[in-house]
Design a protein around this motif. Sequence first.
Motif, mmCIF file in Angstrom:
data_model
loop_
_atom_site.group_PDB
_atom_site.id
_atom_site.type_symbol
_atom_site.label_atom_id
_atom_site.label_comp_id
_atom_site.label_asym_id
_atom_site.label_seq_id
_atom_site.Cartn_x
_atom_site.Cartn_y
_atom_site.Cartn_z
ATOM 1 N N HIS A 458 -6.960 -5.048 -14.942
ATOM 2 C CA HIS A 458 -5.892 -4.869 -13.971
ATOM 3 C C HIS A 458 -5.387 -3.423 -14.001
ATOM 4 N N ARG A 459 -5.113 -2.889 -12.821
ATOM 5 C CA ARG A 459 -4.592 -1.532 -12.702
ATOM 6 C C ARG A 459 -3.234 -1.421 -13.387
ATOM 7 N N ARG A 460 -2.928 -0.229 -13.849
ATOM 8 C CA ARG A 460 -1.633 0.054 -14.470
ATOM 9 C C ARG A 460 -1.069 1.331 -13.848
ATOM 10 N N ASN A 461 -0.494 1.169 -12.673
ATOM 11 C CA ASN A 461 -0.059 2.317 -11.872
ATOM 12 C C ASN A 461 1.462 2.460 -11.812
ATOM 13 N N LEU A 462 2.158 1.894 -12.769
ATOM 14 C CA LEU A 462 3.620 1.949 -12.728
ATOM 15 C C LEU A 462 4.139 3.380 -12.723
ATOM 16 N N ALA A 463 3.411 4.292 -13.349
ATOM 17 C CA ALA A 463 3.851 5.689 -13.388
ATOM 18 C C ALA A 463 3.927 6.300 -11.998
ATOM 19 N N ASN A 464 3.243 5.689 -11.009
ATOM 20 C CA ASN A 464 3.289 6.184 -9.632
ATOM 21 C C ASN A 464 4.570 5.771 -8.916
ATOM 22 N N MET A 465 5.356 4.912 -9.553
ATOM 23 C CA MET A 465 6.670 4.495 -9.058
ATOM 24 C C MET A 465 6.588 3.769 -7.715
ATOM 25 N N GLU A 466 5.523 2.971 -7.557
ATOM 26 C CA GLU A 466 5.380 2.119 -6.378
ATOM 27 C C GLU A 466 5.241 0.659 -6.796
ATOM 28 N N GLU A 467 5.809 0.326 -7.953
ATOM 29 C CA GLU A 467 5.831 -1.043 -8.479
ATOM 30 C C GLU A 467 4.429 -1.624 -8.618
ATOM 31 N N ASN A 468 3.468 -0.745 -8.938
ATOM 32 C CA ASN A 468 2.084 -1.146 -9.202
ATOM 33 C C ASN A 468 1.400 -1.758 -7.974
ATOM 34 N N ARG A 469 1.856 -1.397 -6.781
ATOM 35 C CA ARG A 469 1.265 -1.928 -5.552
ATOM 36 C C ARG A 469 0.161 -1.040 -5.000
ATOM 37 N N ASP A 470 0.091 0.200 -5.445
ATOM 38 C CA ASP A 470 -0.882 1.139 -4.886
ATOM 39 C C ASP A 470 -2.202 1.058 -5.660
ATOM 40 N N GLY A 471 -3.241 1.634 -5.083
ATOM 41 C CA GLY A 471 -4.553 1.630 -5.724
ATOM 42 C C GLY A 471 -5.313 0.345 -5.453
ATOM 43 N N HIS A 472 -6.613 0.374 -5.761
ATOM 44 C CA HIS A 472 -7.472 -0.786 -5.525
ATOM 45 C C HIS A 472 -7.019 -1.974 -6.366
ATOM 46 N N GLY A 473 -7.035 -3.157 -5.747
ATOM 47 C CA GLY A 473 -6.704 -4.373 -6.479
ATOM 48 C C GLY A 473 -7.915 -4.997 -7.134
#
Length: 679
Positions: A458-473
């Motif tokens: 699973h992606r871990r994109n919280l640092a992007n500050m979009e609640e982990n909604r961005d990037g490929h699922g």
Amino acid sequence: MNQAYQVSNGSSFPLGATVTEHGINFAVVSEDAHQLYLCLFAPDGKEQEPLPFINKHKGIWHMEVLGLKEGQQYGLRAKGDFKPEQQLLYNEQKLLIDPYAKELSAKLIWHEDQAAITKEGQVHQSDSAHCVPKSIVRDIKPLSERPARVNVTPSSRALYELHVKGFSKNLPIESELQGTYLGVISSAGIEHLKKLNITTIQLMPCFSFMTERHLQQLGLNNYWGYNPISFFAVEPSYAIKDPITEFQQMIDGLRQAGFEVILDVVYNHTAESELDQSSVCYRGLDNARYYRHKDGQYLNYTGCGNCVDTYSPTSIRLICDSMRYWVEIMGVDGFRFDLGVDLGRTDHEFSAKSPLLQAILQDPVLSETCLVMEPWDIGPNGYQVGQFPRGFLECNDQYRDSVRRFWRGDRGSVPEFATRLMGSRDYFHKGQKSALNSVNYITYHDGYTMKDLVSYHHRRNLANMEENRDGHGDNISQNFGAEGETDDKEIQEKRLNQQLCYMATLLLSQGTPHILGGDELSHTQQGNNNAYCQDNEITWQHWQDANSEITDARKVIQDTISTLMTLRKTYPILAEIRLEDDPLYQHTSADKIHWLNEHSEAMSIENWADDQRRFIALTLTPSDHSNTFWIVFYNDDSPLSVPFPDANSDLKVLYQTPGLSIASNELHCAYRGVFIGRF
């Protein structure tokens, strides 16, 4: 008229600011403007009284200002109709960058005063000169004694995607060189690149770019650079002093070291974004002609707020002029085009015969460069893999997904995997294109690194500050029993082996391979698969202070790349096989291929239909019958022994992953792996 300066008619060619014998010639496209003004700035930054352009020819405003010299800072202001419903947004309060400016006085930072229109649709009254970089007159020439362009044989070409800052920020070099153009060509940087045995450096964007408004408000930066404000000016943040000269030095240094260099370019949209955001260049000069629109609204085929109208002669000229500048003056050997379908659109639909694509292919300079397309955008019919003219290589996401599924062990994945191995002939059809038109990749900047591909479900994109909604699922990844970093030695070994299987598959496939910079260092982005706004240790490559396991893993991966690149260069059949049923090669002698099962027997219809198949092998024999290559792919972890296809011949091992070995005329697979040998 400002009496402090004398002006003459000047010339409408070339566009931009050109140093002449008597001053500076200015030529700017603004077809719908009623009047265009040149705004000169004194050394103290004070704006002087605007000079009205005195000539307009075929939509080009031009004049020569006598007495001006190189280094002069300037901007533009355009007077005209303000009719948003017609895409006319002329606003004299907005200082504008010359689209052909070769250097800017500063990096563009979004400011609300840059807007030409308010959210309510009214004229924005604030003057923007205080927050818009000034264009700088530069007379740029190629560096003297430039190294010749490296002649890369297409079958040996391998792309290595490199971010200038990410590659050099942590290199063990002088601190002032870290994160810079010159850092890339430091002795440490060049030594590392040469060890990989790759041919082509693919630089991530180096056009001057801006951080998007929403990122700025979140306290983040645009790191990748896919948000340009200029198609000519070099990104200044990677330079120590002079970005133009230092970029040229980087290109020449890479060429001197034996590399071809291509530049990732963004011609599909600009940093001006949505209609009510920045009006700092194209929007203020010719919004209706630079950007695609319909019924008073932008057509956002890029997801970035606007898209360049590449069917417009104004944009076609701008893009081709920009490309020639980067080739002839700055020294690059080709381009990778972001969201390339927009470049192939006519009014709105894609066509391989679109004016811009044809203009590039007929150009005697541009047509001889290496041209790589990202063959999609988000507009209608935006997926066009395999549909570009033959002069373009194309990024093949079908290859990425198929190879990931095979090595994850998905049922029924072998037939498509075999198709991808052989150059994706369902997209790059025989008789029309070589398999080399397919740019094969498993990882790219927009997704997991190869280390993360084998470490995260699973992606871990919280640092992007979009609640982990961005990037490929759906990343088609595999973590081997633990999510993220682990101290478990068995899991670490499995992950390393999987990375080797990926890399070996990539470099033994028909087509042109693409390697993501950092994968050879087992680089992790901590599970972030959309790190476009992470200008920090998440994205910067790490070179030192690695533990022994990481150090060992790096060496094995790098040796794999170097070894297999040597094989590709030595044996072109590994990259481009010439079969008798392919009309493209009817003038040459034919090579041979045979598909084999785990018994080294010809694959039967039943074998191909078996959706639990985990093994596939092939033999390749060049037309001169000098060698036969046996290539094996096995994605299961159960032991398997495979007899030689030709028990009476000696077999030389050329490469094998750790779990494979040879004994008693058999290939023994302790667990999943890749093998290539030569009879």
